[in-house]
Design a protein around this motif. Structure first.
Motif, PDB file in Angstrom:
ATOM      1  N   PHE A  64       0.847  -1.431   0.069  1.00 42.34           N
ATOM      2  CA  PHE A  64       0.003   0.054   0.148  1.00 42.34           C
ATOM      3  C   PHE A  64       0.961   1.395  -0.139  1.00 42.34           C
ATOM      4  N   PRO A  65       1.954   1.557   0.868  1.00 44.74           N
ATOM      5  CA  PRO A  65       2.632   2.703   0.840  1.00 44.74           C
ATOM      6  C   PRO A  65       3.206   2.935  -0.361  1.00 44.74           C
ATOM      7  N   PRO A  66       3.923   2.064  -1.163  1.00 43.86           N
ATOM      8  CA  PRO A  66       4.456   2.410  -2.502  1.00 43.86           C
ATOM      9  C   PRO A  66       3.420   2.734  -3.606  1.00 43.86           C
ATOM     10  N   LEU A  67       2.128   2.181  -3.473  1.00 46.30           N
ATOM     11  CA  LEU A  67       1.391   2.543  -4.435  1.00 46.30           C
ATOM     12  C   LEU A  67       0.749   3.965  -4.169  1.00 46.30           C
ATOM     13  N   VAL A  68       0.517   4.412  -2.745  1.00 45.94           N
ATOM     14  CA  VAL A  68       0.108   5.774  -2.507  1.00 45.94           C
ATOM     15  C   VAL A  68       1.368   6.834  -2.995  1.00 45.94           C
ATOM     16  N   LEU A  69       2.798   6.273  -2.931  1.00 48.61           N
ATOM     17  CA  LEU A  69       3.673   7.142  -3.359  1.00 48.61           C
ATOM     18  C   LEU A  69       3.461   7.300  -4.806  1.00 48.61           C
ATOM     19  N   LEU A  70       3.127   6.392  -5.479  1.00 47.68           N
ATOM     20  CA  LEU A  70       3.232   6.600  -6.944  1.00 47.68           C
ATOM     21  C   LEU A  70       2.046   7.267  -7.383  1.00 47.68           C
ATOM     22  N   VAL A  71       0.888   7.152  -6.771  1.00 53.66           N
ATOM     23  CA  VAL A  71      -0.369   8.281  -6.876  1.00 53.66           C
ATOM     24  C   VAL A  71       0.100   9.414  -6.598  1.00 53.66           C
ATOM     25  N   VAL A  72       0.783   9.753  -5.439  1.00 51.54           N
ATOM     26  CA  VAL A  72       1.235  11.188  -5.124  1.00 51.54           C
ATOM     27  C   VAL A  72       2.069  11.552  -5.900  1.00 51.54           C
ATOM     28  N   GLY A  73       3.031  11.049  -6.661  1.00 60.13           N
ATOM     29  CA  GLY A  73       4.189  11.427  -7.484  1.00 60.13           C
ATOM     30  C   GLY A  73       3.207  11.898  -8.927  1.00 60.13           C
ATOM     31  N   VAL A  74       2.500  11.256  -9.347  1.00 64.54           N
ATOM     32  CA  VAL A  74       1.808  11.230 -10.361  1.00 64.54           C
ATOM     33  C   VAL A  74       0.885  12.531 -10.261  1.00 64.54           C
ATOM     34  N   ALA A  75       0.183  12.506  -9.182  1.00 58.60           N
ATOM     35  CA  ALA A  75      -0.743  13.765  -8.988  1.00 58.60           C
ATOM     36  C   ALA A  75       0.129  15.110  -8.695  1.00 58.60           C
TER      37      ALA A  75
END
Length: 162
Positions: A64-75
């Motif tokens: 979960f945390p790496p996926l959140v980090l990916l979404v945050v980076g794209v956003a």
């Protein structure tokens, strides 16, 4: 439309950290090891996926945390293009998200052996088997730190221009 020229180096760094975290999901996150030769041989005889796990085969606090980090980076890259959104607190939201991601990673690291059942953990303890961290977990942690540092720098830069 994304204008690449308007994306700051800090936002690129955030996207890079998110992509690095996404790559880490496919690397080794959890390993089982033992110091006793006979136990080590037993581990070697098991299927690889029982001894070495990726984030996908581990627990919620692994993937979960790496996926959140990916979404945050794209956003951050996409929404950073909108001046009003950026000035309204996007860097601060990024800072909070990166902090939460690092906190979740720390909790996941602390509770690394909880991905196994109580019977398995008892067997591990009796056999001298140690649940350890793999390279993917370290890489994701580095990505989280990079994202946090970039968010801090972006927050400070936004405060100076406001």
């Amino acid at each position: 439309m994304l204008d690449v020229k308007k994306v700051t180096w800090r936002e690129w760094l955030g996207l890079g950290a998110g992509l690095l975290a996404a790559v880490s999901l496919f690397l080794t996150w959890t390993t089982l090891s033992a110091s006793a030769p006979e136990v080590r041989e037993g581990l070697d005889s098991l299927p690889r996926e029982d001894v070495v796990r990726s984030a996908w085969n581990s627990d919620f606090l692994s993937w979960f945390p790496p996926l959140v980090l990916l979404v945050v980076g794209v956003a951050v890259v996409l929404l950073g293009q909108v001046g009003k959104v950026h000035q309204s607190g996007l860097p601060q939201l990024w800072l909070v998200a990166a902090t939460i991601v690092l906190l979740l990673m720390a909790i996941g690291w602390y509770a690394i052996d909880l991905q196994f059942g109580s019977e398995e953990r008892a067997l591990f303890e009796a056999g001298g088997i140690v649940v350890g961290s793999g390279f993917g977990r370290y890489l994701a942690l580095a990505a989280g730190v990079i994202s946090l540092v970039a968010a801090i720098l972006d927050s400070r830069a936004t405060r100076r221009t406001a």
